[in-house]
Design a protein around this motif. Structure first.
Motif, short mmCIF file in Angstrom:
data_model
loop_
_atom_site.label_atom_id
_atom_site.label_comp_id
_atom_site.label_asym_id
_atom_site.label_seq_id
_atom_site.Cartn_x
_atom_site.Cartn_y
_atom_site.Cartn_z
N ARG A 66 -10.68 -4.73 8.14
CA ARG A 66 -9.88 -5.39 7.14
C ARG A 66 -9.86 -4.68 5.80
NH1 ARG A 66 -7.21 -9.08 8.24
NH2 ARG A 66 -7.06 -9.79 6.10
N VAL A 67 -10.29 -3.41 5.75
CA VAL A 67 -10.17 -2.67 4.50
C VAL A 67 -8.70 -2.58 4.13
CG1 VAL A 67 -10.14 -0.43 5.67
CG2 VAL A 67 -10.83 -0.58 3.28
N GLY A 68 -8.40 -2.94 2.90
CA GLY A 68 -6.99 -3.13 2.54
C GLY A 68 -6.55 -2.36 1.32
N GLY A 69 -5.42 -2.80 0.75
CA GLY A 69 -4.76 -2.08 -0.32
C GLY A 69 -4.72 -2.82 -1.63
N PHE A 116 -2.04 -4.48 -14.56
CA PHE A 116 -1.44 -4.42 -13.23
C PHE A 116 -2.48 -4.79 -12.19
CE2 PHE A 116 -0.63 -1.54 -9.50
CZ PHE A 116 0.53 -2.13 -9.06
N ILE A 117 -2.12 -5.69 -11.28
CA ILE A 117 -2.94 -6.00 -10.12
C ILE A 117 -2.00 -6.20 -8.94
CG2 ILE A 117 -3.02 -8.50 -10.62
CD1 ILE A 117 -5.89 -8.46 -9.44
N ALA A 118 -2.34 -5.64 -7.79
CA ALA A 118 -1.40 -5.66 -6.66
C ALA A 118 -2.15 -5.68 -5.33
CB ALA A 118 -0.48 -4.45 -6.72
N ASP A 119 -1.44 -6.05 -4.30
CA ASP A 119 -1.99 -6.12 -2.95
C ASP A 119 -0.91 -5.69 -1.98
OD1 ASP A 119 -3.40 -6.63 -0.66
OD2 ASP A 119 -3.62 -8.77 -0.98
N PRO A 148 -3.01 3.34 6.08
CA PRO A 148 -1.62 3.34 5.60
C PRO A 148 -1.41 2.41 4.41
CG PRO A 148 -1.67 3.27 7.99
CD PRO A 148 -3.08 3.06 7.53
N ALA A 149 -2.11 1.25 4.40
CA ALA A 149 -1.99 0.34 3.27
C ALA A 149 -2.60 0.95 2.02
CB ALA A 149 -2.67 -0.99 3.60
N ILE A 150 -3.72 1.66 2.19
CA ILE A 150 -4.35 2.32 1.05
C ILE A 150 -3.41 3.38 0.48
CG2 ILE A 150 -6.30 3.76 0.33
CD1 ILE A 150 -7.97 2.36 2.45
N SER A 151 -2.74 4.12 1.34
CA SER A 151 -1.79 5.14 0.88
C SER A 151 -0.69 4.52 0.04
CB SER A 151 -1.20 5.86 2.10
OG SER A 151 -0.20 6.77 1.71
N ALA A 152 -0.12 3.40 0.51
CA ALA A 152 0.93 2.73 -0.26
C ALA A 152 0.39 2.20 -1.58
CB ALA A 152 1.53 1.60 0.58
N ALA A 153 -0.85 1.71 -1.56
CA ALA A 153 -1.44 1.16 -2.78
C ALA A 153 -1.58 2.22 -3.86
CB ALA A 153 -2.80 0.54 -2.45
N PHE A 154 -2.01 3.38 -3.48
CA PHE A 154 -2.20 4.43 -4.48
C PHE A 154 -0.88 5.04 -4.94
CE2 PHE A 154 -6.61 4.75 -2.59
CZ PHE A 154 -7.14 3.96 -3.59
#
Length: 377
Positions: A165-168, A183-186, A193-199
């Motif tokens: 469940r490591v997420g973004g 800024f705070i986002a999820d 892949p979620a981490i890539s989008a987060a960064f």
């Protein structure tokens, strides 16, 4: 508010998809001795010709699914010895068949040990990769406290490392010519892949926050960043994702600007209690602007100097207790009014652990904002 969680992640959120804990040696011994005793007693009662002992051969295979390599090997040796002993005084005419049973047991048990070794190696590699992903998140997200001319921000970021469940979740506070931008986002979904989008969206915020004069322009830049990332993801066969986000603009005035892109709404803690500060419906998440009937708009709310603003991701609001009930953030927030703002993140996380009867099963990001002139941080 739209959630950034995939539908197939819901079962994992309440623990049903988490890896089973490893077997204890006591459980392994109980299995071996208990099943052996049952088969031996059954054989004595029904007669040796029933030859039930060979059925023990399935025990190492069962243990290989959750046990260690050593546990599987011990079970394999035990089973092989018991099967061989049960065939020791059989008639001479059946020696060939009995030898075949023993050989088959040795081969099958060897495969069980190899399967256990393969599983343990795979789980170790997965755990290492997940831990590396969480460490990468910690390196790219700045440590608390975060300070600007207007704000002093404490917080907490706790990624989930022990399962898939490591997420973004991401956050940032930037000092700009136009005041402080928060800024705070999820990101929807979990994993690398979620981490890539987060960064990708985090980098866009860091740039837009200091160059764009209006909050709507900042959010437009974030929208473009998510669309570009989704376009690239589609080219390499990855799924497109949306991002829930909260973007605030804070200056010396008491009124604060905010654009809520489908995110958890902020709470204001003050001497009179705690409660939400937004009243309009949230805008669509980042990446879904084309589906919105109208453009995103700014909402204003009062952020007094003696107040404390609490921002979080849905890892807080969607944490569940063993019965499945969500964490009552607004109800619990009243108890933190008299706590120093710097101590609020730890208090929230302790309360989350109590609510979930252990560590939360989703990433947890929390920001506690206080105007710098309101000391007591």
């Amino acid at each position: 508010m739209l959630t950034s969680r995939d539908p197939d992640d819901l079962s994992a959120a309440d623990g049903r998809n988490r890896p089973a804990p490893p077997l204890r040696w006591r459980a392994v011994l109980v299995w071996l001795i208990g099943i052996t005793a049952v088969l031996v007693v059954t054989g004595l009662v029904l007669g040796r010709e029933t030859r039930l002992a060979p059925f023990l051969i399935v025990v190492p295979a069962l243990i290989a699914g959750r046990g260690t390599v050593r546990q599987t090997a011990v079970a394999s040796v035990w089973v092989t010895v018991v099967i061989a002993a049960s065939l020791f005084d059989t008639p001479m005419g059946t020696m060939g068949a009995d030898a075949a049973v023993v050989v088959f047991a040795v081969l099958f048990n060897g495969l069980s040990v190899a399967r256990a070794a393969q599983r343990v190696h795979r789980e170790t590699e997965i755990a290492r990769l997940r831990s590396a992903a969480a460490a990468l998140q910690r390196q790219l997200l700045r440590p608390f406290p975060l300070v600007t001319d207007q704000l002093l921000v404490h917080g907490l970021y706790q990624p989930v490392e022990e399962d898939s469940r490591v997420g973004g979740d991401v956050y940032e506070v930037v000092a700009s010519p136009f005041g402080s931008r928060v800024f705070i986002a999820d990101v929807q979904g979990k994993g690398l892949p979620a981490i890539s989008a987060a960064f990708a969206v985090l980098s866009a915020f860091r740039e837009a926050a200091v160059t764009e004069p209006t909050l709507t322009a900042v959010v437009d830049a974030l929208e473009e960043a998510v669309l570009r990332h989704n376009s690239f993801a589609a080219q390499v066969g990855e799924r497109e994702r949306f991002v829930t986000a909260l973007v605030l603009g804070v200056d010396s005035e008491q009124e604060v600007q905010v654009i809520n892109c489908g995110h958890v709404a902020p709470l204001l803690l003050h001497s009179g209690g705690a409660g939400p500060v937004l009243h309009a419906d949230p805008c669509v998440p980042l990446g879904l602007d084309s589906l919105a009937p109208e453009p995103r708009t700014v909402e204003w709310f009062s952020f007094p100097r003696e107040g404390t603003l609490l921002l979080c991701t849905d890892g807080v609001t969607e944490a569940r207790d063993p019965s499945g009930a969500f964490y009552p953030l607004e109800e619990r927030a009243v108890t933190w009014v008299d706590i120093l703002p710097k101590d609020v993140p730890a208090a929230v996380y302790r309360d989350l652990r109590q609510h979930t009867a252990g560590a939360p099963t989703d990433d947890t990001a929390l920001l506690v904002l206080r105007r710098r002139s309101g000391l007591g941080m």
